[in-house]
Design a protein around this motif. Structure first.
Motif: not given
Length: 112
Positions: A14-31, A73-79
């Motif tokens: 929750x709390x994702x920035x409006x600019x976050x797309x599925x691809x960037x969410x996936x990229x963050x959590x692949x680690x 922090x995803x795409x510059x915002x604390x989630x």
């Protein structure tokens, strides 16, 4: 009481920035491990992000590691990141004593 591994593999973010797309969410959590499914939930009419999404990992251990930091922090915002499972009982968008959040209200809204 422990949950079956196939239920614990999904996390709610929750709390994702409006600019976050599925691809960037996936990229963050692949680690944290292999991802089976990733989705940023968007409004059907406007196609704009609703500010939350889901990640499904192949292994429960990966989901647990991803939630070790409950506020990444995803795409510059604390989630906010929590394990999700169907049937969790929460009120007023608060997590229950196990730190789990229900996806049931989301599923009800999808059926409307």
């Amino acid at each position: 009481m422990s949950l079956p591994n196939d239920i614990e593999t999904k996390i709610y973010v929750a709390g994702l920035p409006w600019i976050t797309k599925t691809e960037s969410l996936r990229n963050y959590f692949e680690q944290f491990g292999e991802i089976v499914y990733a989705n940023v939930v968007c409004d059907k009419a406007t196609k704009r992000s609703k500010g939350f999404g889901f990640i499904t990992f192949k292994e429960a251990e990966s989901a647990n590691r991803a939630c070790e930091d409950p506020n990444p922090t995803i795409d510059g915002r604390k989630t906010s990141c929590k394990l999700a499972y169907l049937g969790a009982r929460v009120h007023n968008n608060q997590s229950n004593k196990n730190g789990l959040v229900s996806i049931f209200p989301y599923l009800i809204n999808c059926l409307r």
